[in-house]
Structures are given as structure tokens and as C-alpha cells.
Design an enzyme around this catalytic site. Sequence first.
Site, PDB file in Angstrom:
ATOM      1  N   GLY A 188       2.599   0.248   4.958  1.00 30.12           N
ATOM      2  CA  GLY A 188       1.543   0.700   5.866  1.00 30.12           C
ATOM      3  C   GLY A 188       1.729   2.181   6.124  1.00 30.12           C
ATOM      4  CE1 TYR A 189       0.532   5.407   2.255  1.00 32.96           C
ATOM      5  CE2 TYR A 189      -0.628   3.319   2.425  1.00 32.96           C
ATOM      6  CZ  TYR A 189       0.035   4.254   1.674  1.00 32.96           C
ATOM      7  OH  TYR A 189       0.239   4.044   0.329  1.00 32.96           O
ATOM      8  CG  LEU A 190       4.011   5.440  10.483  1.00 31.91           C
ATOM      9  CD1 LEU A 190       5.352   6.107  10.812  1.00 31.91           C
ATOM     10  CD2 LEU A 190       3.651   4.424  11.557  1.00 31.91           C
TER      11      LEU A 190
END
Lengths: 171, 171
Positions: free
Chosen positions: A44-46
Site C-alpha cells: 500500500g502507498y502512504l
Amino acid sequence: MSHPGKPDSPPPTKTSHREIERKFLVARLPDGLNAGIAQRVVQGYLAITADGSEVRLRRLDGRFLQTVKSGTGRERNEWEIELTRGQFEGLWPATVGKQIVKTRAEIVDGANVFELDRFEDALTGLVIVEVEFDTPGDADAFQPPSWFGVEVTDDERYKNRNLALHGVPKR
Amino acid sequence: MSHPGKPDSPPPTKTSHREIERKFLVARLPDGLNAGIAQRVVQGYLAITADGSEVRLRRLDGRFLQTVKSGTGRERNEWEIELTRGQFEGLWPATVGKQIVKTRAEIVDGANVFELDRFEDALTGLVIVEVEFDTPGDADAFQPPSWFGVEVTDDERYKNRNLALHGVPKR
């Protein structure tokens, strides 16, 4: 005016790599595929920035990783640290709406090693195969097997970050 | 099409806060200022996105923190984890060109507590004072002391992320 902390020389990179790879869609997997042990990858991307930088969380093999990528093309730098499970879980909710789950398998085919990504959840049905090369010449000379589909090496829509944000591209 | 991991409800927030504060420039500090112990804050950004999200590293009081902020205004969410020194140092080089160093002091003045930030390095000379309030009414009623300068509460250029990227604003 000058910049706080402006570097005189390029910043050090924790992991520096220049990949030469080609990427293809897979419409149908061949029978009798000699795939190694599949590995589940949850990422997942912050943050994903317009200039090509990203901060990514990744869970694989019971490890928890955070990777920062900055720049694009040849100027790409990458830093990676290992997180504890608790740290990962503390940040994971911040990736909602920007997540990817896939199963990765290695396929050995003669001299080549193929990385086969089968996507899950909202991306179910999407299968991508990647081949890495030592030199640009090797990449050019590569003859894709018959089960390889359309090449998407230069199609930005098939980058993981874009798949996470926008889903499977309409072709 | 639907989104991987699209939430049905807002994501949980690790730390959720709505600050009511006003922010002023300080041209000259008053004599006999009753400032508490000053704290050095070193912070850098791993990513700053156009839509107001950021991933920030911060070092203060011998602690190492990573904070993710997403959204803007009232929809702002925040997640924070503590890092080890080693993790912090592994990621810090990725913040080059996006760093801020400042010394923060608390000033108690009657019923008010002022947070005084004195910036360093390329931002040397910039001093900002912040006042937090319990209610919007308190904020409206606040009478700045004479040593407070121009109010910059709504001036985006004085956000730390923008100071880190662009330096001291031309007034």
C-alpha cells in the site's frame, strides 16, 4: 534563495538499482507451468506524488518493509527499511484506497526467469509477467514465449502505483 | 470500476486532532522573555503531495517519529509511529532538499501559552509564534501582544512543508 539541506552531491542511496526489464500481460497461463513457490505480496502507498516519488509499505514473507522512491527514469533513488509488525499496522490504515494484493511466482524457462504477478481483490483477473535482463542488448534480443500477451513495459497505467490508484486499465 | 481496498467508512486514525490556532511572525523578541526549555526539532519530508498529504520524519527529545498526514482542512487524518534511530537514519537521506531545523520554546504569558519557533540553516532569521485555543471564540477574542508581527495563520507559504520546499517567503 538557497534551500535547507540542499545537497552539493547526490544523496546516498540505501539500495540503488537500475532495472532493465520488460513487462507483458498474460491472457492465459500455459499448462504444466513450472512455477516456484508463490509468494503473497501485500502493498500500500502512504504517498504518491506527481513527480514520481512514492512511499510504499510492503508485507511479504512475514517481513514488513517501507520503501521510499524518488525521481523518475535514470535518476531514480530508493531507500528501504524494515518495520516491525506493530509499526506496519500503525501506518497501514493510511494506505486505504491505495493498496494492492498479488501473488508472485517465479517461473524458470531455460535461461530466463519470469516473475509472474497474479493480482487479487479489485484487480482480480489481471496477470502480468516480468523479465529482467543484464543488458539492454539482452532485453532487445528477448523472444517472448507464445503465452506472453501485449507488452506493457512503457505503459504507465500498469505501474503498481497506478493500478493501486486507478484499477485495471481499459484497453 | 471499484477500487482495491476502497473503504466503506472513513479509515481509523491513529491520532486525530483538530487544532484551532493562530500564527504570527515575530520581528524582534521582547526582553526578559519567560521562555521555557528550548527543544530542537529536526524534520524532513519523505513525500509531499499536491493534495495536501505528507510523510514526515521528525527527531525531537531523542525520539524519532514518522507521521503520515492525509487530506486537508477538516478531513485531515494523521497516523504516527515511533522509529528506531537506525530506521530514521536509513530514511533521512530521502528528505534532502525538504528539511527543516528549528528550536521550539514555550512561553507562558498569563493565561496563554505561546509556541515560539526559531528556524535555522537556510531559514535563519525566521521566527514564528503560534497560539492554540480551545474554541473558535477564544481565537477570535485573542489580543496579540505588541511584539507579535504580521498574522500568517492562513498564509500557505508559512506551512512547514512549504518552508522546507521553498524557503522564507518574499513578503
